[in-house]
Motif scaffolding. Structure first.
Motif, PDB file in Angstrom:
ATOM      1  N   TYR A   1       5.569  -7.363  -9.634  1.00  0.00           N
ATOM      2  CA  TYR A   1       5.585  -6.285 -10.604  1.00  0.00           C
ATOM      3  C   TYR A   1       4.248  -5.551 -10.575  1.00  0.00           C
ATOM      4  N   GLN A   2       4.316  -4.271 -10.908  1.00  0.00           N
ATOM      5  CA  GLN A   2       3.104  -3.465 -11.064  1.00  0.00           C
ATOM      6  C   GLN A   2       2.971  -3.102 -12.533  1.00  0.00           C
ATOM      7  N   GLN A   3       1.790  -3.268 -13.068  1.00  0.00           N
ATOM      8  CA  GLN A   3       1.559  -2.914 -14.468  1.00  0.00           C
ATOM      9  C   GLN A   3       0.400  -1.933 -14.574  1.00  0.00           C
TER      10      GLN A   3
ATOM     11  N   GLU B   1       3.664 -12.729  -0.031  1.00  0.00           N
ATOM     12  CA  GLU B   1       2.597 -11.738   0.095  1.00  0.00           C
ATOM     13  C   GLU B   1       3.179 -10.354  -0.181  1.00  0.00           C
ATOM     14  N   MET B   2       2.316  -9.509  -0.738  1.00  0.00           N
ATOM     15  CA  MET B   2       2.685  -8.129  -0.961  1.00  0.00           C
ATOM     16  C   MET B   2       1.650  -7.264  -0.263  1.00  0.00           C
ATOM     17  N   ASN B   3       2.105  -6.246   0.429  1.00  0.00           N
ATOM     18  CA  ASN B   3       1.205  -5.369   1.166  1.00  0.00           C
ATOM     19  C   ASN B   3       1.379  -3.931   0.692  1.00  0.00           C
ATOM     20  N   VAL B   4       0.276  -3.266   0.513  1.00  0.00           N
ATOM     21  CA  VAL B   4       0.316  -1.835   0.188  1.00  0.00           C
ATOM     22  C   VAL B   4      -0.517  -1.124   1.246  1.00  0.00           C
ATOM     23  N   SER B   5       0.118  -0.198   1.959  1.00  0.00           N
ATOM     24  CA  SER B   5      -0.594   0.539   3.003  1.00  0.00           C
ATOM     25  C   SER B   5      -0.982   1.925   2.493  1.00  0.00           C
ATOM     26  N   THR B   6      -1.925   2.535   3.148  1.00  0.00           N
ATOM     27  CA  THR B   6      -2.390   3.878   2.816  1.00  0.00           C
ATOM     28  C   THR B   6      -2.561   4.027   1.299  1.00  0.00           C
ATOM     29  N   LEU B   7      -3.470   3.267   0.774  1.00  0.00           N
ATOM     30  CA  LEU B   7      -3.666   3.215  -0.678  1.00  0.00           C
ATOM     31  C   LEU B   7      -3.969   4.586  -1.273  1.00  0.00           C
ATOM     32  N   GLU B   8      -3.404   4.805  -2.459  1.00  0.00           N
ATOM     33  CA  GLU B   8      -3.669   6.025  -3.233  1.00  0.00           C
ATOM     34  C   GLU B   8      -4.329   5.622  -4.552  1.00  0.00           C
ATOM     35  N   LEU B   9      -5.002   6.604  -5.171  1.00  0.00           N
ATOM     36  CA  LEU B   9      -5.678   6.316  -6.433  1.00  0.00           C
ATOM     37  C   LEU B   9      -4.702   5.750  -7.467  1.00  0.00           C
ATOM     38  N   GLY B  10      -3.480   6.252  -7.440  1.00  0.00           N
ATOM     39  CA  GLY B  10      -2.475   5.826  -8.406  1.00  0.00           C
ATOM     40  C   GLY B  10      -1.984   4.398  -8.215  1.00  0.00           C
ATOM     41  N   ASP B  11      -2.401   3.783  -7.125  1.00  0.00           N
ATOM     42  CA  ASP B  11      -1.994   2.390  -6.895  1.00  0.00           C
ATOM     43  C   ASP B  11      -2.876   1.415  -7.674  1.00  0.00           C
ATOM     44  N   SER B  12      -3.916   1.936  -8.304  1.00  0.00           N
ATOM     45  CA  SER B  12      -4.766   1.080  -9.136  1.00  0.00           C
ATOM     46  C   SER B  12      -3.918   0.510 -10.270  1.00  0.00           C
ATOM     47  N   ALA B  13      -3.860  -0.802 -10.339  1.00  0.00           N
ATOM     48  CA  ALA B  13      -2.974  -1.440 -11.314  1.00  0.00           C
ATOM     49  C   ALA B  13      -3.194  -2.944 -11.308  1.00  0.00           C
ATOM     50  N   LEU B  14      -2.525  -3.584 -12.225  1.00  0.00           N
ATOM     51  CA  LEU B  14      -2.449  -5.050 -12.225  1.00  0.00           C
ATOM     52  C   LEU B  14      -1.146  -5.419 -11.541  1.00  0.00           C
ATOM     53  N   TYR B  15      -1.226  -6.212 -10.504  1.00  0.00           N
ATOM     54  CA  TYR B  15      -0.044  -6.633  -9.768  1.00  0.00           C
ATOM     55  C   TYR B  15       0.268  -8.076 -10.146  1.00  0.00           C
ATOM     56  N   LEU B  16       1.440  -8.248 -10.720  1.00  0.00           N
ATOM     57  CA  LEU B  16       1.846  -9.556 -11.227  1.00  0.00           C
ATOM     58  C   LEU B  16       2.931 -10.159 -10.354  1.00  0.00           C
TER      59      LEU B  16
ATOM     60  N   THR C   1      -3.292  -9.801  -9.986  1.00  0.00           N
ATOM     61  CA  THR C   1      -4.405  -9.295  -9.173  1.00  0.00           C
ATOM     62  C   THR C   1      -4.692  -7.880  -9.653  1.00  0.00           C
ATOM     63  N   ARG C   2      -5.923  -7.661 -10.071  1.00  0.00           N
ATOM     64  CA  ARG C   2      -6.287  -6.310 -10.528  1.00  0.00           C
ATOM     65  C   ARG C   2      -6.866  -5.538  -9.358  1.00  0.00           C
ATOM     66  N   LEU C   3      -6.174  -4.476  -8.972  1.00  0.00           N
ATOM     67  CA  LEU C   3      -6.573  -3.657  -7.833  1.00  0.00           C
ATOM     68  C   LEU C   3      -7.140  -2.337  -8.333  1.00  0.00           C
ATOM     69  N   LEU C   4      -8.284  -1.997  -7.844  1.00  0.00           N
ATOM     70  CA  LEU C   4      -8.902  -0.706  -8.152  1.00  0.00           C
ATOM     71  C   LEU C   4      -9.058   0.060  -6.842  1.00  0.00           C
ATOM     72  N   VAL C   5      -8.490   1.255  -6.809  1.00  0.00           N
ATOM     73  CA  VAL C   5      -8.591   2.104  -5.624  1.00  0.00           C
ATOM     74  C   VAL C   5      -9.527   3.267  -5.933  1.00  0.00           C
ATOM     75  N   LEU C   6     -10.581   3.381  -5.144  1.00  0.00           N
ATOM     76  CA  LEU C   6     -11.577   4.439  -5.380  1.00  0.00           C
ATOM     77  C   LEU C   6     -11.416   5.574  -4.385  1.00  0.00           C
TER      78      LEU C   6
END
Lengths: 113, 113
Positions: free
Chosen positions: A35-37, A75-90, A108-113
């Motif tokens: 899940y993405q939060q 495992e979960m993979n996110v390619s070509t990260l965007e700013l909007g992908d910043s989230a808590l992944y549960l 996992t708290r992901l921050l995309v800069l």
């Protein structure tokens, strides 16, 4: 019995990079859901795996993918990260796909800069 | 489009008081409804799970009700404690494909001493 564990707990990436998140379910659990939060969208379902097969998928672009191994770890993979992908992944695990109770990891708290 | 709406968005009460959180949904066909409690910085924890035929289910000081005809659910917390301060999320699962959950935005409850 150990709970659901997720690694890493925190992650900082830049736009365009890719990221892989890991989830170890409770021992004996064979179903893992992701899940993405975010503050704006709340909790959203990404996908569910059971016995190494993806059973369901939410409305996310193909940049989001996952897999499950024979030991039920996922495992979960996110390619070509965007700013909007910043989230808590549960990640959540349950005994099987039709089990009532899911147990969530700390995320996992992901921050995309 | 399946939706889950929760009210109020936030609530502040004094320790020892009771409170009721609301959840209205349009998910159909309906499989089950769940209430989760999420402490800040942690993953959600399941409080109750109710199927179509269940009207009430309790878990300690938490009591959930379900009216499948009006598609409404409530979570009642009695004798609130400081540790009840958290986000309470209503989740509805449809009956077409297990694992596709529709989440409410949550109610943030703050209990003051």
């Amino acid at each position: 019995k150990a709970g659901v564990t997720q690694t890493p707990r925190y992650l900082i990436k830049t736009r365009g990079q890719q990221v892989t998140l890991s989830c170890s379910p409770i021992s004996g659990h064979r179903s893992v859901s992701w899940y993405q939060q975010t503050p704006g969208q709340g909790l959203q379902f990404l996908f569910e795996y059971f016995s190494e097969t993806q059973r369901n998928k939410g409305n996310f672009p193909g940049r989001f993918s996952g897999r499950q191994f024979s030991n039920s770890r996922s495992e979960m993979n996110v390619s070509t990260l965007e700013l909007g992908d910043s989230a808590l992944y549960l990640c959540a695990s349950s005994l099987g796909p039709d089990q009532e109770t899911q147990y969530f990891g700390p995320g996992t708290r992901l921050l995309v800069l | 489009k399946n939706q889950v709406e929760q009210s109020p968005q936030s609530l502040i009460i004094l320790e020892g008081k009771n409170c009721t959180l609301q959840c209205n949904y349009t998910v159909s066909p309906f499989s089950n409804l769940r209430w989760y409690k999420q402490d800040t910085g942690r993953g959600p924890v399941s409080l109750t799970i109710m199927t179509f035929s269940e009207n009430t289910k309790s878990n300690g000081r938490y009591t959930a009700t379900l009216d499948a005809d009006t598609k409404q659910s409530s979570l009642h917390i009695t004798a609130s404690q400081l540790s009840d301060s958290a986000s309470y999320i209503c989740v509805v699962i449809d009956d077409t494909s297990y694992g596709k959950l529709t989440f409410g935005q949550g109610t943030i409850l703050t209990v003051h001493p």
